[in-house]
Write an enzyme that holds these catalytic residues in place. Structure first.
Site, PDB file in Angstrom:
ATOM      1  N   MET A   1     -12.488   2.932  -0.546  1.00 44.86           N
ATOM      2  CA  MET A   1     -13.117   3.201   0.751  1.00 44.86           C
ATOM      3  C   MET A   1     -13.967   4.439   0.558  1.00 44.86           C
ATOM      4  O   MET A   1     -13.669   5.525   1.061  1.00 44.86           O
ATOM      5  CB  MET A   1     -12.041   3.409   1.826  1.00 44.86           C
ATOM      6  CG  MET A   1     -11.414   2.090   2.253  1.00 44.86           C
ATOM      7  SD  MET A   1      -9.881   2.336   3.144  1.00 44.86           S
ATOM      8  CE  MET A   1      -8.740   2.376   1.771  1.00 44.86           C
TER       9      MET A   1
ATOM     10  N   ASP B   1      -5.181   2.802  -2.046  1.00 43.97           N
ATOM     11  CA  ASP B   1      -6.262   3.086  -1.104  1.00 43.97           C
ATOM     12  C   ASP B   1      -6.947   4.399  -1.442  1.00 43.97           C
ATOM     13  O   ASP B   1      -6.377   5.476  -1.254  1.00 43.97           O
ATOM     14  CB  ASP B   1      -5.688   3.180   0.313  1.00 43.97           C
ATOM     15  CG  ASP B   1      -5.224   1.832   0.829  1.00 43.97           C
ATOM     16  OD1 ASP B   1      -6.052   0.909   0.886  1.00 43.97           O
ATOM     17  OD2 ASP B   1      -4.031   1.699   1.164  1.00 43.97           O
TER      18      ASP B   1
ATOM     19  N   SER C   1       0.859  -1.186   0.000  1.00 46.23           N
ATOM     20  CA  SER C   1       0.000   0.000   0.000  1.00 46.23           C
ATOM     21  C   SER C   1       0.893   1.233   0.000  1.00 46.23           C
ATOM     22  O   SER C   1       1.760   1.387   0.866  1.00 46.23           O
ATOM     23  CB  SER C   1      -0.886   0.008   1.246  1.00 46.23           C
ATOM     24  OG  SER C   1      -1.355   1.317   1.470  1.00 46.23           O
TER      25      SER C   1
ATOM     26  N   MET D   1     -10.295  -6.720   6.389  1.00 52.35           N
ATOM     27  CA  MET D   1      -9.555  -5.632   7.046  1.00 52.35           C
ATOM     28  C   MET D   1      -9.102  -6.088   8.434  1.00 52.35           C
ATOM     29  O   MET D   1      -9.899  -6.597   9.217  1.00 52.35           O
ATOM     30  CB  MET D   1     -10.441  -4.387   7.197  1.00 52.35           C
ATOM     31  CG  MET D   1     -10.790  -3.666   5.910  1.00 52.35           C
ATOM     32  SD  MET D   1      -9.372  -3.145   4.926  1.00 52.35           S
ATOM     33  CE  MET D   1      -8.535  -2.029   6.032  1.00 52.35           C
TER      34      MET D   1
ATOM     35  N   HIS E   1      -1.184  -1.890  -4.069  1.00 50.98           N
ATOM     36  CA  HIS E   1      -2.464  -1.677  -3.393  1.00 50.98           C
ATOM     37  C   HIS E   1      -2.718  -0.174  -3.276  1.00 50.98           C
ATOM     38  O   HIS E   1      -1.928   0.550  -2.663  1.00 50.98           O
ATOM     39  CB  HIS E   1      -2.392  -2.332  -2.009  1.00 50.98           C
ATOM     40  CG  HIS E   1      -3.669  -2.282  -1.238  1.00 50.98           C
ATOM     41  ND1 HIS E   1      -4.649  -3.243  -1.342  1.00 50.98           N
ATOM     42  CD2 HIS E   1      -4.123  -1.386  -0.333  1.00 50.98           C
ATOM     43  CE1 HIS E   1      -5.646  -2.951  -0.531  1.00 50.98           C
ATOM     44  NE2 HIS E   1      -5.354  -1.821   0.096  1.00 50.98           N
TER      45      HIS E   1
ATOM     46  N   MET F   1      -9.810   7.009  -0.580  1.00 57.05           N
ATOM     47  CA  MET F   1     -10.664   7.397   0.564  1.00 57.05           C
ATOM     48  C   MET F   1     -11.360   8.713   0.266  1.00 57.05           C
ATOM     49  O   MET F   1     -10.745   9.646  -0.258  1.00 57.05           O
ATOM     50  CB  MET F   1      -9.798   7.580   1.810  1.00 57.05           C
ATOM     51  CG  MET F   1      -8.984   6.354   2.154  1.00 57.05           C
ATOM     52  SD  MET F   1      -8.011   6.674   3.622  1.00 57.05           S
ATOM     53  CE  MET F   1      -7.111   5.131   3.740  1.00 57.05           C
TER      54      MET F   1
ATOM     55  N   ASP G   1      -5.459  -6.791   5.140  1.00 51.72           N
ATOM     56  CA  ASP G   1      -4.987  -5.412   4.993  1.00 51.72           C
ATOM     57  C   ASP G   1      -5.001  -4.706   6.342  1.00 51.72           C
ATOM     58  O   ASP G   1      -6.054  -4.524   6.950  1.00 51.72           O
ATOM     59  CB  ASP G   1      -5.931  -4.700   4.003  1.00 51.72           C
ATOM     60  CG  ASP G   1      -5.536  -3.262   3.725  1.00 51.72           C
ATOM     61  OD1 ASP G   1      -4.482  -2.821   4.212  1.00 51.72           O
ATOM     62  OD2 ASP G   1      -6.298  -2.581   3.012  1.00 51.72           O
TER      63      ASP G   1
ATOM     64  N   HIS H   1      -8.414  -0.406  -3.756  1.00 49.68           N
ATOM     65  CA  HIS H   1      -9.262  -0.601  -2.564  1.00 49.68           C
ATOM     66  C   HIS H   1     -10.081   0.667  -2.361  1.00 49.68           C
ATOM     67  O   HIS H   1      -9.561   1.666  -1.861  1.00 49.68           O
ATOM     68  CB  HIS H   1      -8.331  -0.893  -1.371  1.00 49.68           C
ATOM     69  CG  HIS H   1      -9.037  -1.008  -0.060  1.00 49.68           C
ATOM     70  ND1 HIS H   1      -8.360  -1.048   1.151  1.00 49.68           N
ATOM     71  CD2 HIS H   1     -10.348  -1.098   0.266  1.00 49.68           C
ATOM     72  CE1 HIS H   1      -9.228  -1.155   2.141  1.00 49.68           C
ATOM     73  NE2 HIS H   1     -10.441  -1.175   1.640  1.00 49.68           N
TER      74      HIS H   1
HETATM   75  C1  DX5 Z   1      -6.127   1.371   5.659  1.00 53.62           C
HETATM   76  C2  DX5 Z   1      -5.675   0.920   4.309  1.00 53.62           C
HETATM   77  C3  DX5 Z   1      -4.476   0.065   4.294  1.00 53.62           C
HETATM   78  C4  DX5 Z   1      -3.265   0.635   4.930  1.00 53.62           C
HETATM   79  C5  DX5 Z   1      -2.300  -0.471   5.217  1.00 53.62           C
HETATM   80  O1  DX5 Z   1      -7.391   1.898   5.561  1.00 53.62           O
HETATM   81  O2  DX5 Z   1      -6.687   0.189   3.663  1.00 53.62           O
HETATM   82  O3  DX5 Z   1      -4.194  -0.419   2.982  1.00 53.62           O
HETATM   83  O4  DX5 Z   1      -2.669   1.643   4.189  1.00 53.62           O
HETATM   84  O5  DX5 Z   1      -1.224   0.101   5.802  1.00 53.62           O
HETATM   85  P1  DX5 Z   1      -0.436  -0.528   7.031  1.00 53.62           P
HETATM   86  O6  DX5 Z   1       0.284  -1.716   6.486  1.00 53.62           O
HETATM   87  O7  DX5 Z   1       0.431   0.600   7.411  1.00 53.62           O
HETATM   88  O8  DX5 Z   1      -1.431  -0.905   8.088  1.00 53.62           O
HETATM   89 ZN    ZN Z   2      -6.192  -0.908   1.803  1.00 56.76          ZN
END
Ligand code: DX5
Ligand code: ZN
Length: 233
Positions: free
Chosen positions: A86, A53, A26, A154, A51, A55, A192, A84
């Site tokens: 969110m 993310d 990520s 998660m 990956h 948001m 994750d 991913h």
């Molecule tokens: C959190 C994300 C993750 C996160 C993982 O909402 O979906 O992908 O960035 O990062 P680490 O490995 O730092 O927990």
């Molecule tokens: Zn993620």
């Protein structure tokens, strides 16, 4: 070769394939000014995908990046993009993200028609993934499994990198793995949040075969050594 030995060999090869763990870093906690260099380092370290993310500040209490950044990343790397989402009511944006994603995942809890959205993702030529938050029971997604190429469990509350792994994810991974076997489905199980050298083996032992790692890689002086460390656990 006698038929029994042949069957055993095929069984072993199949399980060897099944047991191969993939790393999906990520980039959430990376320095975005030098993201291109970081991606190059990750490619050289032998990661399997990236990956990403996304948001929206509504479904989760944080805002990260969206389509323009993903479009640039796609043009820069041959690594498959594991997106991913969110975001609230993700079905509204599936078509746009499918232009760049190889694997497109969204949250079970985000207010879309989950069945229809999973179908649509496949129709658009992406691999489909449903994601569950720590408080969502694994059983809730069992009816959706035939529509999923991957399930994302998660192991932290979505929204931020660098949180501590929640062991509640482990039983859910096990339950999903057993249910996929019961339904005769080959579905990847991704985990994750909070993945490091201590938690990665627990997740793999539970049945996960795709590991997201963010902070553990990006906080290291030698990111590539950490990728190898997790891959070889
Ligand atoms: C959190 C994300 C993750 C996160 C993982 O909402 O979906 O992908 O960035 O990062 P680490 O490995 O730092 O927990
Ligand atoms: Zn993620």
């Amino acid at each position: 070769m006698p038929i029994n030995r042949l069957a055993m060999t095929i069984y072993k090869i199949k399980n060897l394939g099944d047991s191969m763990v993939k790393i999906s870093p990520s980039v959430l906690t990376s320095d975005f000014l030098t993201l291109g260099d970081s991606i190059k380092k990750l490619e050289d370290a032998g990661v399997d995908m990236l990956h990403l993310d996304v948001m929206d500040g509504i479904f989760v209490p944080n805002i990260s990046f969206g389509l323009p950044v993903i479009k640039s990343i796609k043009a820069h790397t041959k690594l498959p993009l594991d997106v991913h989402l969110m975001i609230d009511r993700p079905h509204r944006y599936i078509e746009e993200f499918a232009k760049y994603a190889d694997l497109l995942g969204f949250h079970y809890e985000a207010g879309s028609d989950n069945e229809e959205t999973l179908r649509k993702i496949r129709e658009l030529g992406c691999k489909s993934c449903i994601t569950i938050k720590p408080a969502t029971a694994a059983e809730e997604i069992f009816p959706l499994l035939p529509l999923c190429d991957m399930v994302l469990v998660m192991s932290v509350e979505p929204g931020f990198g660098g949180q501590k792994f929640m062991p509640v994810a482990l039983d859910k991974i096990k339950a999903i793995k057993v249910e996929c076997e019961r339904q005769g489905l080959s579905v990847d199980i991704e985990v994750d949040g909070g993945i490091n050298a201590q938690t990665a083996p627990l997740a793999v032992a539970a049945g996960a075969n795709v590991l997201v790692a963010g902070n553990y890689l990006f906080s290291a002086d030698d990111m590539s050594a950490r990728v190898k460390e997790i891959k070889n656990l």
